[in-house]
Design a protein around this motif. Structure first.
Motif, short mmCIF file in Angstrom:
data_model
loop_
_atom_site.label_atom_id
_atom_site.label_comp_id
_atom_site.label_asym_id
_atom_site.label_seq_id
_atom_site.Cartn_x
_atom_site.Cartn_y
_atom_site.Cartn_z
N ILE A 222 0.31 -0.79 0.25
CA ILE A 222 0.08 0.17 -0.41
C ILE A 222 0.52 1.37 0.24
O ILE A 222 1.66 1.63 0.83
CB ILE A 222 -1.17 -0.06 1.19
CG1 ILE A 222 -1.67 -1.12 1.28
CG2 ILE A 222 -1.71 0.98 1.34
CD1 ILE A 222 -2.61 -0.83 2.88
N PRO A 223 0.87 2.01 -1.34
CA PRO A 223 1.36 3.27 -1.10
C PRO A 223 1.11 4.45 -0.77
O PRO A 223 -0.40 4.47 -0.74
CB PRO A 223 2.27 3.26 -2.74
CG PRO A 223 0.49 2.46 -3.18
CD PRO A 223 0.97 1.37 -2.39
N VAL A 224 1.07 5.08 0.03
CA VAL A 224 0.25 5.52 0.73
C VAL A 224 0.31 7.31 0.06
O VAL A 224 -0.83 7.71 -0.54
CB VAL A 224 0.95 6.17 1.63
CG1 VAL A 224 1.37 5.36 2.97
CG2 VAL A 224 2.20 7.10 1.16
N THR A 225 1.09 7.41 -0.96
CA THR A 225 0.15 8.08 -2.40
C THR A 225 1.16 7.16 -3.23
O THR A 225 1.38 6.36 -3.59
CB THR A 225 1.59 9.47 -2.34
OG1 THR A 225 3.01 8.99 -2.67
CG2 THR A 225 1.58 10.74 -1.35
N HIS A 226 -0.30 7.65 -4.53
CA HIS A 226 0.74 7.29 -5.75
C HIS A 226 -0.66 7.86 -7.00
O HIS A 226 -0.74 8.45 -6.85
CB HIS A 226 -0.66 5.73 -5.50
CG HIS A 226 -0.36 4.37 -6.69
ND1 HIS A 226 1.02 4.05 -7.11
CD2 HIS A 226 -1.39 4.25 -7.69
CE1 HIS A 226 0.82 3.60 -7.80
NE2 HIS A 226 -0.34 2.95 -9.16
N ARG A 227 0.43 7.57 -7.79
CA ARG A 227 0.01 8.37 -8.93
C ARG A 227 -0.88 8.76 -10.12
O ARG A 227 -1.64 7.53 -9.76
CB ARG A 227 1.10 8.43 -10.27
CG ARG A 227 1.23 9.87 -11.53
CD ARG A 227 2.23 9.61 -12.09
NE ARG A 227 2.38 8.67 -12.91
CZ ARG A 227 2.13 8.29 -13.79
NH1 ARG A 227 1.05 9.09 -14.28
NH2 ARG A 227 2.30 6.97 -14.86
N GLY A 228 -2.25 9.44 -9.51
CA GLY A 228 -3.53 9.34 -10.21
C GLY A 228 -4.25 8.66 -9.63
O GLY A 228 -5.65 8.92 -9.78
N VAL A 229 -3.94 9.12 -8.45
CA VAL A 229 -4.95 7.91 -7.71
C VAL A 229 -5.05 9.44 -6.26
O VAL A 229 -6.13 9.25 -5.91
CB VAL A 229 -4.19 6.27 -6.72
CG1 VAL A 229 -5.57 6.28 -5.13
CG2 VAL A 229 -4.13 5.53 -7.86
N SER A 230 -3.46 9.28 -5.45
CA SER A 230 -3.67 10.36 -4.07
C SER A 230 -2.36 10.61 -4.27
O SER A 230 -1.12 10.30 -4.56
CB SER A 230 -3.88 9.59 -2.73
OG SER A 230 -3.87 9.98 -1.72
N LYS A 231 -2.34 12.20 -4.19
CA LYS A 231 -1.56 12.91 -4.09
C LYS A 231 -1.02 14.01 -3.09
O LYS A 231 -0.42 14.48 -2.62
CB LYS A 231 -1.75 14.47 -5.09
CG LYS A 231 -2.82 14.59 -5.24
CD LYS A 231 -2.58 16.13 -6.01
CE LYS A 231 -4.21 17.04 -5.61
NZ LYS A 231 -3.98 17.94 -6.74
N MET A 232 -1.85 12.55 -2.08
CA MET A 232 -1.02 13.69 -0.96
C MET A 232 -1.92 12.51 0.09
O MET A 232 -2.61 11.24 0.04
CB MET A 232 -1.87 14.74 -0.32
CG MET A 232 -3.64 14.29 -0.16
SD MET A 232 -4.40 15.98 -0.08
CE MET A 232 -4.46 16.43 1.70
N PHE A 233 -1.32 12.53 1.64
CA PHE A 233 -1.32 12.23 2.76
C PHE A 233 -1.84 12.25 4.06
O PHE A 233 -0.34 14.15 4.42
CB PHE A 233 -0.77 10.82 2.55
CG PHE A 233 0.80 10.89 3.29
CD1 PHE A 233 0.85 10.17 4.11
CD2 PHE A 233 1.47 10.73 2.48
CE1 PHE A 233 2.77 10.51 5.16
CE2 PHE A 233 3.50 11.06 2.48
CZ PHE A 233 3.54 10.81 4.13
N THR A 234 -2.40 11.81 4.78
CA THR A 234 -2.61 12.69 6.65
C THR A 234 -2.33 12.06 7.57
O THR A 234 -2.93 10.64 7.45
CB THR A 234 -3.87 13.57 6.67
OG1 THR A 234 -4.19 14.25 5.74
CG2 THR A 234 -3.57 13.92 7.94
N VAL A 235 -1.50 12.41 8.66
CA VAL A 235 -1.11 11.10 9.75
C VAL A 235 -1.76 11.59 10.98
O VAL A 235 -1.33 12.64 11.17
CB VAL A 235 0.59 10.96 9.60
CG1 VAL A 235 0.45 10.08 10.75
CG2 VAL A 235 0.89 10.30 8.70
N ALA A 236 -2.57 11.65 11.57
CA ALA A 236 -3.45 11.36 12.88
C ALA A 236 -2.62 10.33 13.71
O ALA A 236 -3.22 9.09 13.74
CB ALA A 236 -4.31 11.84 12.50
#
Length: 351
Positions: A222-236
């Protein structure tokens, strides 16, 4: 080079090692060789070499610590005369200081080279439950090891006490390492520990570590970002239940949501995210005990994840990932059939 590693610590029991150098500068070498089982003798100034007599002749190893005394230039000739192996080492720190070391997600080989060096030079190590705690004795031979690890709901050593102990050790002249899981500044309370050192005028440095928020999802593709899928990630942090305002913001951020320490509040988190409009078909996963032999992942769509995690008896430590990137590393069509309901296929995610 550190002589214990070079000579082989497993073979020092029953051997005599002579450490040459001023007491303060040589203290780490003395501690390491004694911890490896050697009979350690010391020469604090060059003139003491002559007093060692027969002990010098039967020594398996002579260690020269570079304390700045030019009199130690005789060591190579002495070692040749006695046909004894000679190793040289850097001196221990003259003044106390603290180094915060990020231990990474658990495996010792994921610790940085800088982190290993700091541990090898440590007089005292305060270490956590997470991170490479199982091998800290090997990484910091001769150091005093103090377990200050926390478990969910149980802090056997309060944070304020940990900070006071670190400062006290450094003020006593010791090289102190605070070994933490992941990165010191990702929910590691590293900022508080730095502030405590600065308030006491104790020199402090930080060595970063690999954060489990990125590394553990990666172990299951599971990549936390992936081109065309997600360009950001938030850690909480899910250690304390999210407020309704926080859940509203998290639901509207988009991208990937990574939650640490969130198993105990998972059902409430999911209910809040759905209440604020997050798609119930969003791919989600719980990855437990990353980088261990017991690692396990549970994958489901968002509205099924709480039930799936309960049935699997998911427990901390775990990393929760919510977002379309979960489908990148999993056979989502198979999983959605197992957990019920239609969900976006990988093709839909990339669309």
């Amino acid at each position: 080079m550190h002589g214990v590693a070079a000579f082989g610590s497993a073979h020092l029991r029953g051997h005599t090692v002579i450490v040459c150098g001023r007491a303060g500068a040589a203290r780490r070498a003395v501690a390491r060789y004694r911890s490896a089982g050697a009979d350690v003798l010391t020469a604090v100034v060059p003139s003491e070499l002559a007093l060692l007599g027969p002990s010098l002749r039967r020594a398996s190893l002579v260690v020269g610590v570079d304390d700045g005394d030019p009199g130690w230039d005789v060591l190579p000739a002495v070692a040749r005369e006695q046909r004894t192996l000679l190793l040289t080492e850097e001196p221990a720190a003259e003044h106390g200081h603290v180094t915060l070391v990020g231990g990474g997600p658990g495996e010792a080989d994921l610790l940085t080279v800088a982190g290993r060096r700091a541990l090898a030079a440590a007089d005292v190590v305060y270490y956590d439950r997470l991170g490479p705690g199982r091998v800290v004795a090997d990484l910091a031979p001769g150091a005093e090891l103090i377990d200050v690890g926390k478990t969910p709901g149980h802090h056997k050593v309060p944070q304020e006490t940990i900070q006071a102990m670190m400062v006290e050790s450094a003020l006593a002249g010791h090289a102190v390492v605070r070994l933490k899981g992941g990165d010191p500044f990702v929910f590691g309370r590293g900022g508080e520990e730095v502030a405590a050192c600065l308030a006491a005028e104790v020199p402090v440095t930080t060595i970063p570590g690999i954060s489990s928020s990125v590394a553990v999802p990666g172990t299951v593709g599971i990549p936390v970002t992936h081109r065309g899928v997600s360009k950001m990630f938030t850690v909480a942090s899910g250690h304390v239940p999210f407020s309704d305002d926080e859940l509203e913001h998290l639901a509207g951020l988009g991208g990937t949501l990574v939650i640490l320490m969130g198993v105990g509040t998972l059902a409430q988190t999911i209910a809040g995210l759905r209440r604020h409009g997050m798609d119930p078909a969003t791919p989600a996963a719980v990855v437990e005990r990353g980088y261990s032999a017991e690692q396990r992942s549970t994958v489901a769509r968002l509205d099924k994840l709480a039930l799936a995690a309960a049935e699997a008896k998911c427990a901390s430590p775990a990393v929760i990932v919510i977002g379309d990137v979960v489908a990148v590393g999993n056979d989502w069509k198979h999983l959605t059939a197992e957990f019920g309901g239609a969900a976006r296929s990988l093709e839909d995610v990339h669309a």
